[in-house]
Write an enzyme that holds these catalytic residues in place. Structure first.
Site, PDB file in Angstrom:
ATOM      1  N   GLU A   1      29.986  39.383  37.266  1.00 60.71           N
ATOM      2  CA  GLU A   1      30.627  39.611  36.441  1.00 60.71           C
ATOM      3  C   GLU A   1      30.100  39.773  34.796  1.00 60.71           C
ATOM      4  O   GLU A   1      30.590  39.229  33.896  1.00 60.71           O
ATOM      5  CB  GLU A   1      31.921  38.935  36.167  1.00 60.71           C
ATOM      6  CG  GLU A   1      32.710  38.824  37.510  1.00 60.71           C
ATOM      7  CD  GLU A   1      34.157  38.253  37.418  1.00 60.71           C
ATOM      8  OE1 GLU A   1      34.632  37.619  36.158  1.00 60.71           O
ATOM      9  OE2 GLU A   1      34.819  38.341  38.377  1.00 60.71           O
TER      10      GLU A   1
ATOM     11  N   GLU B   1      34.822  37.680  45.315  1.00 63.93           N
ATOM     12  CA  GLU B   1      35.895  36.785  44.656  1.00 63.93           C
ATOM     13  C   GLU B   1      37.299  37.472  44.999  1.00 63.93           C
ATOM     14  O   GLU B   1      37.403  38.582  44.668  1.00 63.93           O
ATOM     15  CB  GLU B   1      35.724  36.253  43.451  1.00 63.93           C
ATOM     16  CG  GLU B   1      34.601  35.436  43.162  1.00 63.93           C
ATOM     17  CD  GLU B   1      34.353  35.257  41.495  1.00 63.93           C
ATOM     18  OE1 GLU B   1      35.339  35.250  40.925  1.00 63.93           O
ATOM     19  OE2 GLU B   1      33.248  34.880  41.128  1.00 63.93           O
TER      20      GLU B   1
HETATM   21  C1  NOJ Z   1      35.767  34.984  38.163  1.00 65.24           C
HETATM   22  C2  NOJ Z   1      34.394  34.308  37.814  1.00 65.24           C
HETATM   23  O1  NOJ Z   1      33.570  34.789  38.517  1.00 65.24           O
HETATM   24  C3  NOJ Z   1      34.943  33.125  38.041  1.00 65.24           C
HETATM   25  O2  NOJ Z   1      33.906  32.015  37.509  1.00 65.24           O
HETATM   26  C4  NOJ Z   1      36.202  32.571  37.809  1.00 65.24           C
HETATM   27  O3  NOJ Z   1      36.464  31.233  38.092  1.00 65.24           O
HETATM   28  C5  NOJ Z   1      37.111  33.096  38.562  1.00 65.24           C
HETATM   29  N1  NOJ Z   1      37.004  34.576  38.264  1.00 65.24           N
HETATM   30  C6  NOJ Z   1      38.573  32.975  38.227  1.00 65.24           C
HETATM   31  O4  NOJ Z   1      39.008  33.330  36.916  1.00 65.24           O
END
Ligand code: NOJ
Length: 451
Positions: free
Chosen positions: A175, A363
């Site tokens: 990200e 994710e």
């Molecule tokens: C994206 C991130 O990569 C992760 O570290 C985070 O905990 C989740 N989103 C939820 O916010």
């Protein structure tokens, strides 16, 4: 409550035999052991010690204590029938000073994790950079210093040469839009810097690092499957007015297009967002060529949708997000709207580029308040979120869109950055006082589904 796996409309087989199922985590959010066995200080170690940065003053010195409990947690992954485990490498655990000497105790820890996964029949997927930059580099400008490309490439080299014999699935950076935006523009994530100049530098150096890192990985592990992961949202304009429609396009450029397009050779989306022309001034000869890489897969990470309104008072983007709490919709603990069709829309959107080889949802998940009653955590909202999102992924796949895998965020409740331990995303509940793990209803559902 758990009969849902028999649902004829949502069955693992409907996704096909080659669909990859997994669960995702990240080093800083899980490991703890912040000062143990030679580990150095990261920007998140430093940031969490500053007053007022993290909800309830939480820090991740202990977190889920994964450093000591990795076997128990990998056993739980096994128990949940999850065949693929995504985790990240803490840069300062393997390179306490960022570069230079390798900390063999750090290498040993990740070797133990990898080997135990393989012993249990679980495929390891490594994210190289999940936000925990060495503080020594931040002291030299961090992601705003062009030298980061070399620092990062060396870190990739250390990871690839130590783990690449057994690990074949890699994600270079997690990200970039979030760690550059939240960390270098808004200052709400580590390292807490604010301003357009640091942001544009961080963006460009993240793109160059992603590509340089991928090339290094390819050279050391020729049979690696190499990806990188992007946060993405489904974006809709607040109204049909041209100004809101255009505002939504600008927000989309920042949120969804900023990193994938240079990687695909399309350059930065400067037409929608003229301020990105600032990057042209930072560019050096040869950069255009070094901004593109033919990734084996792209990881998409989606949690919600955004509604965007024109706002002439918001500099650079002239758009603002209409908060979900003002829209009378269901909210998660993060105050994000529960909107499962968003995942379908982003799959469709990234398919439209045409030349992405494979797409994984690396994710997807939700934070809700959980309570432990008589040894049970009955998280029906998270369970429903999971099912509804999977239904949307299946819809995309059935309609012929490319989507090759799905990883839940996340295994256990963990340290959710600026939200500390308040936002619980896990399939497994953790009582942070005792470190006791309890599989939630959502975890049981996923295990049944994957059986
Ligand atoms: C994206 C991130 O990569 C992760 O570290 C985070 O905990 C989740 N989103 C939820 O916010």
């Amino acid at each position: 409550m758990e009969a849902a796996h028999q649902d004829p409309h949502l069955h693992k087989q409907l996704f096909g035999d080659h669909f990859i199922w997994g669960v995702s985590t990240a080093a800083f959010q899980m490991e703890g052991a912040a000062n143990l066995d030679g580990k150095g200080v990261s920007i998140w170690d430093a940031f969490t010690k500053k007053k007022g940065k993290i909800l309830n003053g939480d820090n991740a010195d202990i977190a889920c204590d994964f450093y000591h409990r990795y076997k128990e947690d990998i056993d739980l992954i096994h128990q949940l029938n999850i065949p693929n485990f995504r985790f990240s490498i803490s840069w300062t655990r393997v390179l306490p000073n960022g570069d230079g000497e390798v900390n063999q105790q750090g290498i040993l820890f990740y070797n133990n994790v990898i080997n135990y996964c393989l012993e249990k029949g679980i495929e390891p997927w490594i994210t190289i950079y999940h936000w925990d930059l060495p503080q020594v580099f931040e002291d030299k400008g961090g992601w705003t210093n062009r030298q980061i490309v070399n620092w990062f490439t060396y870190f990739v080299e250390v990871c690839a040469s130590n783990f690449g014999d057994r690990v074949k699935n890699w994600m270079v950076i997690n990200e970039p839009a979030v760690f550059t935006g939240a960390g270098y523009f808004f200052g709400i994530h580590a390292p807490g810097r604010i301003g357009i100049k640091s942001y544009l530098q961080a963006v460009h150096h993240a793109v160059l690092s992603m590509v340089a890192g991928a090339k290094k990985l390819r050279a050391i592990v020729p049979d690696a499957k190499i990806g990188t992961t992007f946060s993405c949202s489904h974006i809709e304009p607040y109204s049909n007015k041209t100004r809101d429609i255009n505002a939504a396009k600008r927000a989309d450029a920042f949120i969804n297009r900023l990193f994938i397009e240079p990687i695909l050779g399309l350059g930065y989306p400067v037409q929608e967002v003229p301020v990105l022309k600032g990057i042209e001034k930072i560019k050096q000869p040869g950069d255009d060529e070094n901004m593109r890489f033919d990734f084996d897969f792209i990881g998409l990470q989606n949690y919600t949708r955004e509604i965007v309104k024109c706002s002439y008072f918001t500099p650079y983007v002239f758009a603002k997000l209409v908060k979900a709490e003002k829209r009378d919709v269901e909210l998660t603990t993060m105050r994000w709207e529960v909107y499962p069709p968003a995942i379908y829309e982003v799959i469709k959107k990234f398919n439209a580029y045409g030349n992405i080889k494979e797409i994984y949802i690396t994710e997807n998940g939700s934070a809700f308040e959980d309570s432990l009653n008589n040894g049970i955590v009955d998280d029906q909202k998270r369970l429903k979120f999971l099912k509804d999102n999977l239904q949307q992924v299946l819809k995309a796949k059935t309609e012929g869109y490319k989507v090759n895998g799905y990883f839940v965020w996340t295994l256990t409740d963990n340290f959710e950055w600026a939200e500390g331990y308040h936002a619980r995303f896990g399939l497994i509940y953790i009582d942070f006082k005792t470190q006791q793990r309890v599989i939630k209803s959502s975890g049981r559902w996923y295990a049944n589904f994957l059986k």
